[in-house]
Scaffold this motif. Structure first.
Motif, PDB file in Angstrom:
ATOM      1  N   TYR A  92     -57.612 -40.370  -2.503  1.00 41.32           N
ATOM      2  CA  TYR A  92     -56.903 -39.399  -1.673  1.00 41.32           C
ATOM      3  C   TYR A  92     -56.559 -39.970  -0.297  1.00 41.32           C
ATOM      4  CZ  TYR A  92     -57.829 -35.487  -4.810  1.00 41.32           C
ATOM      5  OH  TYR A  92     -57.849 -34.638  -5.868  1.00 41.32           O
ATOM      6  N   VAL A  93     -55.361 -39.697   0.155  1.00 47.59           N
ATOM      7  CA  VAL A  93     -54.964 -39.964   1.528  1.00 47.59           C
ATOM      8  C   VAL A  93     -55.267 -38.709   2.356  1.00 47.59           C
ATOM      9  CG1 VAL A  93     -53.002 -40.401   3.052  1.00 47.59           C
ATOM     10  CG2 VAL A  93     -53.177 -41.585   0.860  1.00 47.59           C
ATOM     11  N   ARG A  94     -55.080 -37.562   1.730  1.00 43.60           N
ATOM     12  CA  ARG A  94     -55.345 -36.284   2.370  1.00 43.60           C
ATOM     13  C   ARG A  94     -55.930 -35.361   1.311  1.00 43.60           C
ATOM     14  NH1 ARG A  94     -52.030 -35.142   6.642  1.00 43.60           N
ATOM     15  NH2 ARG A  94     -50.617 -36.526   5.591  1.00 43.60           N
ATOM     16  N   HIS A  95     -56.979 -34.628   1.674  1.00 41.37           N
ATOM     17  CA  HIS A  95     -57.616 -33.693   0.742  1.00 41.37           C
ATOM     18  C   HIS A  95     -57.860 -32.391   1.493  1.00 41.37           C
ATOM     19  CE1 HIS A  95     -59.825 -32.540  -2.819  1.00 41.37           C
ATOM     20  NE2 HIS A  95     -60.821 -32.147  -2.055  1.00 41.37           N
ATOM     21  N   GLU A  96     -56.893 -31.435   1.416  1.00 32.72           N
ATOM     22  CA  GLU A  96     -56.976 -30.202   2.181  1.00 32.72           C
ATOM     23  C   GLU A  96     -57.201 -28.957   1.336  1.00 32.72           C
ATOM     24  OE1 GLU A  96     -54.095 -31.568   5.851  1.00 32.72           O
ATOM     25  OE2 GLU A  96     -53.313 -30.189   4.364  1.00 32.72           O
ATOM     26  N   LEU A  97     -57.102 -29.055   0.025  1.00 38.16           N
ATOM     27  CA  LEU A  97     -57.322 -27.885  -0.817  1.00 38.16           C
ATOM     28  C   LEU A  97     -58.787 -27.487  -0.721  1.00 38.16           C
ATOM     29  CD1 LEU A  97     -55.276 -28.899  -3.975  1.00 38.16           C
ATOM     30  CD2 LEU A  97     -54.566 -27.472  -2.069  1.00 38.16           C
ATOM     31  N   SER A  98     -59.022 -26.186  -0.508  1.00 37.93           N
ATOM     32  CA  SER A  98     -60.397 -25.733  -0.352  1.00 37.93           C
ATOM     33  C   SER A  98     -60.955 -25.224  -1.673  1.00 37.93           C
ATOM     34  CB  SER A  98     -60.480 -24.636   0.712  1.00 37.93           C
ATOM     35  OG  SER A  98     -59.734 -23.517   0.319  1.00 37.93           O
ATOM     36  N   TYR A  99     -62.201 -25.498  -1.876  1.00 34.02           N
ATOM     37  CA  TYR A  99     -62.933 -25.052  -3.049  1.00 34.02           C
ATOM     38  C   TYR A  99     -64.238 -24.456  -2.571  1.00 34.02           C
ATOM     39  CZ  TYR A  99     -59.590 -27.946  -5.468  1.00 34.02           C
ATOM     40  OH  TYR A  99     -58.429 -28.474  -5.936  1.00 34.02           O
ATOM     41  N   GLY A 100     -64.733 -23.505  -3.294  1.00 29.40           N
ATOM     42  CA  GLY A 100     -66.003 -22.906  -2.916  1.00 29.40           C
ATOM     43  C   GLY A 100     -65.947 -21.394  -3.014  1.00 29.40           C
ATOM     44  N   ARG A 101     -66.895 -20.768  -2.348  1.00 32.30           N
ATOM     45  CA  ARG A 101     -67.067 -19.320  -2.420  1.00 32.30           C
ATOM     46  C   ARG A 101     -66.204 -18.630  -1.363  1.00 32.30           C
ATOM     47  NH1 ARG A 101     -72.069 -15.874  -0.878  1.00 32.30           N
ATOM     48  NH2 ARG A 101     -71.366 -13.931  -1.768  1.00 32.30           N
ATOM     49  N   LEU A 102     -65.560 -17.533  -1.773  1.00 31.99           N
ATOM     50  CA  LEU A 102     -64.735 -16.713  -0.891  1.00 31.99           C
ATOM     51  C   LEU A 102     -65.251 -15.281  -0.971  1.00 31.99           C
ATOM     52  CD1 LEU A 102     -61.474 -18.033  -2.474  1.00 31.99           C
ATOM     53  CD2 LEU A 102     -62.176 -18.608  -0.168  1.00 31.99           C
ATOM     54  N   THR A 103     -65.186 -14.555   0.135  1.00 28.76           N
ATOM     55  CA  THR A 103     -65.663 -13.179   0.104  1.00 28.76           C
ATOM     56  C   THR A 103     -64.926 -12.327   1.134  1.00 28.76           C
ATOM     57  OG1 THR A 103     -67.651 -11.789   0.138  1.00 28.76           O
ATOM     58  CG2 THR A 103     -67.546 -13.563   1.753  1.00 28.76           C
ATOM     59  N   ARG A 104     -64.889 -11.031   0.877  1.00 30.89           N
ATOM     60  CA  ARG A 104     -64.326 -10.071   1.831  1.00 30.89           C
ATOM     61  C   ARG A 104     -64.913  -8.700   1.540  1.00 30.89           C
ATOM     62  NH1 ARG A 104     -59.776 -10.391   5.355  1.00 30.89           N
ATOM     63  NH2 ARG A 104     -60.140  -8.705   6.810  1.00 30.89           N
ATOM     64  N   THR A 105     -65.304  -7.983   2.585  1.00 32.25           N
ATOM     65  CA  THR A 105     -65.830  -6.629   2.466  1.00 32.25           C
ATOM     66  C   THR A 105     -65.001  -5.726   3.367  1.00 32.25           C
ATOM     67  OG1 THR A 105     -68.055  -7.522   2.104  1.00 32.25           O
ATOM     68  CG2 THR A 105     -67.899  -5.189   2.672  1.00 32.25           C
ATOM     69  N   LEU A 106     -64.503  -4.621   2.788  1.00 31.71           N
ATOM     70  CA  LEU A 106     -63.641  -3.701   3.520  1.00 31.71           C
ATOM     71  C   LEU A 106     -64.180  -2.277   3.409  1.00 31.71           C
ATOM     72  CD1 LEU A 106     -60.342  -5.121   2.042  1.00 31.71           C
ATOM     73  CD2 LEU A 106     -61.138  -5.464   4.373  1.00 31.71           C
ATOM     74  N   PRO A 107     -64.144  -1.508   4.502  1.00 34.31           N
ATOM     75  CA  PRO A 107     -64.606  -0.117   4.443  1.00 34.31           C
ATOM     76  C   PRO A 107     -63.601   0.760   3.711  1.00 34.31           C
ATOM     77  CG  PRO A 107     -63.752  -0.613   6.619  1.00 34.31           C
ATOM     78  CD  PRO A 107     -63.716  -1.908   5.845  1.00 34.31           C
ATOM     79  N   LEU A 108     -64.117   1.751   3.020  1.00 36.93           N
ATOM     80  CA  LEU A 108     -63.282   2.732   2.322  1.00 36.93           C
ATOM     81  C   LEU A 108     -63.478   4.097   2.972  1.00 36.93           C
ATOM     82  CD1 LEU A 108     -64.072   1.711  -1.363  1.00 36.93           C
ATOM     83  CD2 LEU A 108     -62.001   1.207  -0.063  1.00 36.93           C
ATOM     84  N   PRO A 109     -62.477   4.989   2.868  1.00 30.66           N
ATOM     85  CA  PRO A 109     -62.646   6.330   3.430  1.00 30.66           C
ATOM     86  C   PRO A 109     -63.762   7.096   2.706  1.00 30.66           C
ATOM     87  CG  PRO A 109     -60.378   5.991   2.663  1.00 30.66           C
ATOM     88  CD  PRO A 109     -61.167   4.795   2.264  1.00 30.66           C
ATOM     89  N   GLU A 110     -64.347   8.053   3.401  1.00 35.91           N
ATOM     90  CA  GLU A 110     -65.384   8.890   2.792  1.00 35.91           C
ATOM     91  C   GLU A 110     -64.809   9.669   1.621  1.00 35.91           C
ATOM     92  OE1 GLU A 110     -67.901  11.371   5.169  1.00 35.91           O
ATOM     93  OE2 GLU A 110     -67.679   9.998   6.867  1.00 35.91           O
ATOM     94  N   GLY A 111     -65.599   9.837   0.587  1.00 32.80           N
ATOM     95  CA  GLY A 111     -65.211  10.665  -0.546  1.00 32.80           C
ATOM     96  C   GLY A 111     -64.390   9.963  -1.609  1.00 32.80           C
ATOM     97  N   VAL A 112     -64.191   8.648  -1.496  1.00 36.95           N
ATOM     98  CA  VAL A 112     -63.432   7.914  -2.521  1.00 36.95           C
ATOM     99  C   VAL A 112     -64.189   7.974  -3.841  1.00 36.95           C
ATOM    100  CG1 VAL A 112     -62.762   5.588  -3.255  1.00 36.95           C
ATOM    101  CG2 VAL A 112     -62.238   6.349  -0.958  1.00 36.95           C
ATOM    102  N   GLU A 113     -63.465   8.293  -4.900  1.00 33.91           N
ATOM    103  CA  GLU A 113     -64.062   8.292  -6.236  1.00 33.91           C
ATOM    104  C   GLU A 113     -63.961   6.886  -6.805  1.00 33.91           C
ATOM    105  OE1 GLU A 113     -62.892  11.425  -8.945  1.00 33.91           O
ATOM    106  OE2 GLU A 113     -62.196  12.591  -7.215  1.00 33.91           O
ATOM    107  N   GLU A 114     -65.097   6.222  -6.908  1.00 35.01           N
ATOM    108  CA  GLU A 114     -65.128   4.830  -7.353  1.00 35.01           C
ATOM    109  C   GLU A 114     -64.489   4.641  -8.722  1.00 35.01           C
ATOM    110  OE1 GLU A 114     -69.201   3.629  -7.044  1.00 35.01           O
ATOM    111  OE2 GLU A 114     -69.276   4.073  -4.904  1.00 35.01           O
TER     112      GLU A 114
END
Length: 150
Positions: A92-114
């Motif tokens: 490789y001359v350049r190695h920019e692609l990322s590998y590994g674990r990704l995550t995101r947590t977002l709040p939901l409005p009250e009363g959402v039916e899962e």
């Protein structure tokens, strides 16, 4: 005691995720990354009576590498981008692609039916649709008075 410790751990991980989402990801040229884990970029908007979350997950197999869950009013997306082949001898001359674990947590409005939350994956985008409860959807925003300083 165990429940309190679990809540503190959740709060700590939410704070860490919030810190990673700030634009100062690398302040003053210093690395400020969490090793092995990156934040999933999302668009979130309202489509009528539905909240739509579109998460950028290119190159990921949603059947094997994505876990979507809802717990205590929070939507959590966990994904893992894997290297499928050995690349040590590729020169490789350049190695920019990322590998590994990704995550995101977002709040939901009250009363959402899962059970009414749906998700689909197409062209590298995970789309999650969350129906908004009627009690939240029809509510007018509360206006806050602003006091002017002397």
């Amino acid at each position: 005691m165990l429940a309190r410790r679990a809540r503190a751990t959740d709060l700590s991980s939410w704070f860490d995720e919030w810190m990673r989402s700030l634009p100062m990801h690398r302040p003053f040229g210093l690395a400020w990354d969490w090793p092995g884990e990156d934040l999933i970029r999302v668009d979130e908007y309202r489509d009528g009576e539905t909240i739509v979350v579109r998460a950028e997950l290119p190159g990921i197999d949603p059947d094997k590498d994505v876990v979507l869950s809802v717990s205590e009013g929070m939507l959590r997306i966990d994904a893992e981008r894997r290297i499928e082949e050995e690349s040590k001898d590729k020169g490789y001359v350049r190695h920019e692609l990322s590998y590994g674990r990704l995550t995101r947590t977002l709040p939901l409005p009250e009363g959402v039916e899962e059970s009414r939350i749906t998700a689909s994956y197409r062209d590298g985008i995970l789309e999650v649709r969350v129906p908004v409860p009627a009690s939240v959807a029809g509510r007018e925003p509360t206006k806050i008075a602003i006091n002017k300083g002397k």
